[in-house]
Design an enzyme around this catalytic site. Sequence first.
Site, PDB file in Angstrom:
ATOM      1  N   ARG A 181      -8.937 -34.732 -28.953  1.00  0.00           N
ATOM      2  CA  ARG A 181      -8.529 -35.946 -28.238  1.00  0.00           C
ATOM      3  C   ARG A 181      -9.132 -35.934 -26.836  1.00  0.00           C
ATOM      4  NH1 ARG A 181      -2.304 -36.584 -26.908  1.00  0.00           N
ATOM      5  NH2 ARG A 181      -2.895 -35.068 -25.305  1.00  0.00           N
ATOM      6  N   ASN A 191       5.362 -39.555 -31.001  1.00  0.00           N
ATOM      7  CA  ASN A 191       6.134 -39.411 -29.762  1.00  0.00           C
ATOM      8  C   ASN A 191       5.955 -40.634 -28.868  1.00  0.00           C
ATOM      9  OD1 ASN A 191       6.371 -36.872 -30.903  1.00  0.00           O
ATOM     10  ND2 ASN A 191       4.970 -35.892 -29.469  1.00  0.00           N
ATOM     11  N   ASP A 192       4.709 -40.982 -28.589  1.00  0.00           N
ATOM     12  CA  ASP A 192       4.468 -42.147 -27.729  1.00  0.00           C
ATOM     13  C   ASP A 192       4.736 -43.454 -28.450  1.00  0.00           C
ATOM     14  OD1 ASP A 192       3.876 -41.532 -25.061  1.00  0.00           O
ATOM     15  OD2 ASP A 192       1.901 -40.773 -25.613  1.00  0.00           O
ATOM     16  N   GLU A 238      -0.642 -45.221 -30.991  1.00  0.00           N
ATOM     17  CA  GLU A 238       0.531 -44.978 -30.153  1.00  0.00           C
ATOM     18  C   GLU A 238       1.119 -46.273 -29.598  1.00  0.00           C
ATOM     19  OE1 GLU A 238      -0.668 -41.069 -27.733  1.00  0.00           O
ATOM     20  OE2 GLU A 238      -2.245 -42.579 -27.835  1.00  0.00           O
ATOM     21  N   ARG A 282      -5.638 -30.922 -27.558  1.00  0.00           N
ATOM     22  CA  ARG A 282      -5.416 -31.542 -26.251  1.00  0.00           C
ATOM     23  C   ARG A 282      -6.392 -30.928 -25.246  1.00  0.00           C
ATOM     24  NH1 ARG A 282      -0.129 -29.914 -28.079  1.00  0.00           N
ATOM     25  NH2 ARG A 282       1.142 -31.688 -28.719  1.00  0.00           N
ATOM     26  N   CYS A 291       0.283 -36.673 -35.895  1.00  0.00           N
ATOM     27  CA  CYS A 291       0.216 -35.479 -35.054  1.00  0.00           C
ATOM     28  C   CYS A 291       1.352 -35.415 -34.046  1.00  0.00           C
ATOM     29  CB  CYS A 291      -1.128 -35.394 -34.327  1.00  0.00           C
ATOM     30  SG  CYS A 291      -1.468 -36.767 -33.208  1.00  0.00           S
ATOM     31  N   ARG A 316      10.407 -41.208 -23.088  1.00  0.00           N
ATOM     32  CA  ARG A 316      10.646 -40.040 -23.938  1.00  0.00           C
ATOM     33  C   ARG A 316      11.095 -38.826 -23.135  1.00  0.00           C
ATOM     34  NH1 ARG A 316       4.390 -38.416 -25.464  1.00  0.00           N
ATOM     35  NH2 ARG A 316       5.220 -36.357 -25.912  1.00  0.00           N
ATOM     36  N   HIS A 356      10.129 -28.666 -25.637  1.00  0.00           N
ATOM     37  CA  HIS A 356       9.892 -27.297 -26.084  1.00  0.00           C
ATOM     38  C   HIS A 356      11.152 -26.687 -26.676  1.00  0.00           C
ATOM     39  CE1 HIS A 356       5.883 -25.739 -24.252  1.00  0.00           C
ATOM     40  NE2 HIS A 356       5.830 -25.767 -25.551  1.00  0.00           N
TER      41      HIS A 356
END
Length: 566
Positions: free
Chosen positions: A319, A432-433, A409, A283, A480, A443, A187
């Site tokens: 998702r 990210n993943d 991912e 999400r 994304c 991560r 964040h």
Amino acid sequence: MAVTGLQGVGVSAGRAAGPMVRVADPLPPPESGPAPADPAEEAARIRPVAEAVAAELSARAGRADGEPRAVLETTAAMAADPALIASAETLVVQRGLPAPRAVYEAAGTFADDLRALGGYLGERARDVLDVRDRLVAELSGVRPPGVPVLEAPGVLVARDLAPADTADLDPALVLALVTEEGGPTSHTAILARALRIPAVVGCRGALELAEPVGLIVDGDTGLVQVQTGEISVQAVDRAAEPSWTGPGHTSDGDPIPLLANVGSVTDAATAVAAGAEGVGLFRTEFCYLDAETEPTEAAQRAAYAEVLAAFAGLPVVVRTLDAGSDKPLPFLSGSSAEPNPALGVRGLRIGREEVGVLDRQLAAIAGAQADSGASVSVMAPMVATAEEADWFATRARAAGLNRVGVMIEVPAAVLTAQEVFGSVDFVSVGTNDLAQYVFAADRMLGSLAGLNDPWQPALLRLLALLGRAARETGTPVGVCGEAAGDPLLAAVLVGLGATSLSMAAGSLASVGNRLASISRAHCIAAGQAALLGTDPASVRAAVVESISAAFDGAPRHEGDRPAAER
């Protein structure tokens, strides 16, 4: 003036310099004793304090807007969470703990559960610890840790920054941010970009610096230079971002839909206000977080429809449940504790063990589509093989969801992309993943943030492979992960084959303006240049060089300027 350098990961563009200002570390754990004389009276202290902290955070949210407002509202909701309050009260009554210690332990358990769920939810553990520290401080009668009152402009240096502290920083006083922990998807990174404050995370050694000292922070390259002589002050050029109302496109008119990542009604409102053309990642985990039993299909349908209503007539990619199994959601009985949940039963793998849970969620999503008028697609997380993709697509279509995709991912899904594409209508890359699994680097660890840098050549070369397969099969490829919110990297992603980009709402204008300033040909050239680099710094430099001619005298973003020009 002697200058030495530290290297971190640049997560918010721009270059600034000024005196270092240390942010105090969190308070030490509160004592476990002595036991309160009246446990019921001690437990009764917790709820009023939680409500007061929540009210203060809500008031701060009312003075903010966009991404910062959404973060403050979410943190306020966590502070007033009935489950957290009840758990802490129970610890006081049953174990005789003082209220501060009870809150500390209850919040710690909640944070551990979120970390075990992994991914985006794992990163929200930091929010819970922020709430914990605020409640403990109030109950102990001390000032909560956080950003000090700034009398003059400075560079904040911290182990990590709480999201609620980052959300309403004053860019006129906070020249830049440097943290030892955190990563590109934290964040802190997202909010720094929204506030246009240069930021570097994962900068080892920053906390060892002794004041007074000056820092020169480059949010593009991740370099933090230390001034040990005269301290210069340089604010980043924060010229107003040109207005952007969409739709996303390149300068030669090639459409690139720019979408938002959302996980709540608040996120949805923020995305609409920012001009999102839809949602690239909805999400759904918010429905499950505090549930001791599986939410009913009707409850899920209503919750999803409330978010989807903001996007009537627009595309939304939903998702399905993405959770881990080290400390699974209480109603998921099929998985046992695992030594490495990141490599265990998570994402679609849970759906295959708990087929009823997945089928009920798919039915709820289909119902919410009918209720809201949004144009819904659905995708599964953590898909590794073509067989898994086909299994999910079959179930989703049987539930009445006609457009079905999967998340990319896992590296195996890239290497077998053509086979995976054969069963689905689209794919969406969770950078990210994907980075986490490519580099075997958690991560969540600030010490490994450099490996999770989305400018890593290995990650971009995998995306190039995916893009080539997508062109050959005509399969749409969205991105994304937070990489999509970096305006310079967004051009590279388009050049490598991305047909849409989804990001935090605060990044939409910057990315939209960037893409509108360059042609598809320049994006392709930038993508090819990126594949030649050997490390994140050389990749970025090659991309800057490649697209420098695209602006033709138009104003450049700070991150486009070679270091020698700054």
